[in-house]
Design a protein around this motif. Sequence first.
Motif, PDB file in Angstrom:
ATOM      1  N   PHE A 445     -43.254  18.406 -91.480  1.00  0.00           N
ATOM      2  CA  PHE A 445     -41.876  18.867 -91.372  1.00  0.00           C
ATOM      3  C   PHE A 445     -41.056  18.314 -92.526  1.00  0.00           C
ATOM      4  O   PHE A 445     -41.156  17.137 -92.845  1.00  0.00           O
ATOM      5  CB  PHE A 445     -41.248  18.387 -90.066  1.00  0.00           C
ATOM      6  CG  PHE A 445     -41.910  18.953 -88.840  1.00  0.00           C
ATOM      7  CD1 PHE A 445     -41.450  20.129 -88.279  1.00  0.00           C
ATOM      8  CD2 PHE A 445     -42.996  18.315 -88.264  1.00  0.00           C
ATOM      9  CE1 PHE A 445     -42.049  20.654 -87.154  1.00  0.00           C
ATOM     10  CE2 PHE A 445     -43.603  18.844 -87.133  1.00  0.00           C
ATOM     11  CZ  PHE A 445     -43.128  20.022 -86.579  1.00  0.00           C
ATOM     12  N   GLY A 452     -35.449  21.844 -89.376  1.00  0.00           N
ATOM     13  CA  GLY A 452     -36.567  21.604 -90.265  1.00  0.00           C
ATOM     14  C   GLY A 452     -37.325  22.837 -90.645  1.00  0.00           C
ATOM     15  O   GLY A 452     -37.139  23.900 -90.106  1.00  0.00           O
TER      16      GLY A 452
ATOM     17  N   THR B  96     -48.228  12.105 -83.851  1.00  0.00           N
ATOM     18  CA  THR B  96     -47.107  12.269 -84.761  1.00  0.00           C
ATOM     19  C   THR B  96     -46.856  10.972 -85.523  1.00  0.00           C
ATOM     20  O   THR B  96     -46.922   9.898 -84.935  1.00  0.00           O
ATOM     21  CB  THR B  96     -45.832  12.634 -83.972  1.00  0.00           C
ATOM     22  OG1 THR B  96     -46.130  13.691 -83.079  1.00  0.00           O
ATOM     23  CG2 THR B  96     -44.721  13.067 -84.892  1.00  0.00           C
ATOM     24  N   ASN B 125     -34.581  10.383 -83.953  1.00  0.00           N
ATOM     25  CA  ASN B 125     -34.205  11.576 -84.701  1.00  0.00           C
ATOM     26  C   ASN B 125     -34.398  11.386 -86.191  1.00  0.00           C
ATOM     27  O   ASN B 125     -33.931  10.405 -86.767  1.00  0.00           O
ATOM     28  CB  ASN B 125     -32.730  11.916 -84.455  1.00  0.00           C
ATOM     29  CG  ASN B 125     -32.495  12.321 -83.016  1.00  0.00           C
ATOM     30  OD1 ASN B 125     -32.809  13.436 -82.623  1.00  0.00           O
ATOM     31  ND2 ASN B 125     -31.968  11.392 -82.225  1.00  0.00           N
ATOM     32  N   THR B 129     -36.425  16.581 -87.332  1.00  0.00           N
ATOM     33  CA  THR B 129     -37.110  16.668 -86.053  1.00  0.00           C
ATOM     34  C   THR B 129     -36.581  15.616 -85.098  1.00  0.00           C
ATOM     35  O   THR B 129     -35.866  14.702 -85.500  1.00  0.00           O
ATOM     36  CB  THR B 129     -38.626  16.432 -86.229  1.00  0.00           C
ATOM     37  OG1 THR B 129     -38.806  15.218 -86.947  1.00  0.00           O
ATOM     38  CG2 THR B 129     -39.260  17.565 -86.991  1.00  0.00           C
ATOM     39  N   SER B 130     -36.934  15.737 -83.834  1.00  0.00           N
ATOM     40  CA  SER B 130     -36.562  14.700 -82.883  1.00  0.00           C
ATOM     41  C   SER B 130     -37.731  14.440 -81.931  1.00  0.00           C
ATOM     42  O   SER B 130     -38.449  15.359 -81.549  1.00  0.00           O
ATOM     43  CB  SER B 130     -35.279  15.107 -82.161  1.00  0.00           C
ATOM     44  OG  SER B 130     -35.489  15.270 -80.801  1.00  0.00           O
ATOM     45  N   HIS B 131     -37.962  13.185 -81.632  1.00  0.00           N
ATOM     46  CA  HIS B 131     -39.156  12.795 -80.891  1.00  0.00           C
ATOM     47  C   HIS B 131     -38.774  11.890 -79.736  1.00  0.00           C
ATOM     48  O   HIS B 131     -37.979  10.975 -79.905  1.00  0.00           O
ATOM     49  CB  HIS B 131     -40.130  12.048 -81.816  1.00  0.00           C
ATOM     50  CG  HIS B 131     -40.362  12.750 -83.102  1.00  0.00           C
ATOM     51  ND1 HIS B 131     -41.381  13.648 -83.292  1.00  0.00           N
ATOM     52  CD2 HIS B 131     -39.685  12.721 -84.276  1.00  0.00           C
ATOM     53  CE1 HIS B 131     -41.335  14.121 -84.514  1.00  0.00           C
ATOM     54  NE2 HIS B 131     -40.310  13.580 -85.138  1.00  0.00           N
TER      55      HIS B 131
END
Lengths: 480, 159
Positions: A445, A452, B96, B125, B129-131
């Motif tokens: 990403f 993104g 990830t 964040n 993207t955010s996880h």
Amino acid sequence: MFEPKRLHPIVIVLTIGKRFKDLIFSFIALFFIWNKGDGGRLVLFGVIAVAIIAIVLTSILSWLRYTYRLEQNELRIEYGVFVRKKRYIPLERIQSLDISEGILQRLCGMVKVKIETAGGSGTDEAEAVLSAISKDEARIIQEYVRAAKSPTQTVESVAESTNEPIYTITQPQLIVLSLTSGGVGVVISAVLAFFSQLDDLIPYERLFRGVEQWDVSNLIMIILFVFGGFVVAWIIALIGTMLKYANFNVIKTERDLIISQGLLEKRQITIPLTRIQAIRINENIVRQWLGYASVMVESAGGSASNQEGSKVMLLPLIKLQAIEEILGPHLTEYQLKTNFNPVPKRALIRYVFRSWIIIVPIVAASIFFLKTWGMLSLLLLAWCTFWGVLKYKDAGWKLAEQQLNLRFRTIVRSTVFIKKNKIQSLEVKESYFQKRKGLGSLEAFVKVGFGGAGGRVIDMDKNDVKDVYSWFSRDDNKRD
Amino acid sequence: MLLEPKRRISRRALTVWKISGAITIAISWILAGAAIFFLHIFNGPFWISVLLIGMELISTYLFIFLLPSLKWKRWRYDVRDEEIELQEGIFIVKRTLIPMVRVQHVDTVQGPILRRYQLASVIVNTAATSHEIPALEESEAESLRHFISNLARVADEDV
């Protein structure tokens, strides 16, 4: 530049036009509701007259209230008719200035300047548009922004910096570009959408009454009519693309890429080199067959409401082989070689199966219900299989020094070059079935405008996935 | 394949997931009950009711027992000085990697059930993207948030 200034009065016309465009459907709706009897008509015209007066007045007022100035290294904009708003944007926060000229602006010798900041968390708050200011003013703002970003340089010295030309579109390229662009589809769907909206107005029923009695000549007429419609749509798209990309020109200054384009509506986009997140080569199937590609720059500018600012066309049409030669000397950080490691052979079957998932039930159903004619759907199946194989052949990856290259196909074939330090996060996936075959998927990403983008390669060899993962990891234990 | 991340999420997460699974399932039982009721009134075919009850029984088992424990077993994470690593997913295992320099901000969130069990989720964040790291001990979530936001601040680079 330090006194508050107004925009050129042409803005009033622009605002009025824009508000009318927004309201036109309400007007049409009103027209149908109240266009009955004299009384209704009177109310109708009354309402419309009041609306027009209100629009004109508020447009003038909002022009009067809108001022901008440069003060203490900030661009300060104050506006608002009923609620007064002040928006101060620090100059060093400005990511890019997008200068364009619409037809109205050109008539008065003005330009429109869009000011973009990093886009924050999806709000379009910190963004401003100066709809019509003189070219000199725009240049002054541009220079101040540049100077604010590099404190060592004064306004004057920045202005003198060197420009390297990178690319200018040629006439034949423009023609090939227009002929092979996908814009046709957009125009056709727009036309279709338009006609489906007009259901109530066009008496389709009367037009098509007695279709059963039509003979062959009528059918041929209809087919010719539809075909003619497509040709017209195609020509419109063709002209649209030509106007948009005419005079396409890219130059590189010390720290920016400056792209200008357009015949009737001129646009100029400035992309700071440091904001480039990834470089993407797109090839649609026709262009790929002809050996052509287009190159986009994905940059971190732009906001939710303006995706255009973030994915910018850099070379609209270029021979695939020539890309490295043209961009290489200017984007020295990037290695734009296009040789790739393929995904393993055992992934082919999975690519084909995936292409079948949606289509097989449709084919089965149409053969079941339509019998012989349903067999035609097998052509669809063949096409999907072909597309699946194509996706398999196009999937690939490559690690270069501090750079990840991914290639994959959705509709077009995309080749993405991402520097390691621009990857926001990296994801690897392994499903139960992938595990049994020793495969895995990889997705990287990057930040592009709001949210993104990036690249994804499905069904790579497990060990290759592991290699990329270890390459990206900063933990020494992950590296072999 | 690769070494798994070491840290697990709280054991109590299992309870929380079972409860939220139970809530979902309870709602679907109510819907199924209503459907069966109407089928009965309108003399619908009997086998549909049987099928519905069968499906409900299976999903009760899946959502309250099997899936939460599989999910818990899979969930691992690691927060190192330079990166965050996550592993999740029941059928598709997803790994990830988030470099610390890319982290923009960290949140902790706590729904009503999580609060009841003194748990909290951490959301990391990046610009793109955010996880989510779900259901950590409150204190751990808190210290993790401080840890990450400190490191993220140190490693402030231009996007």
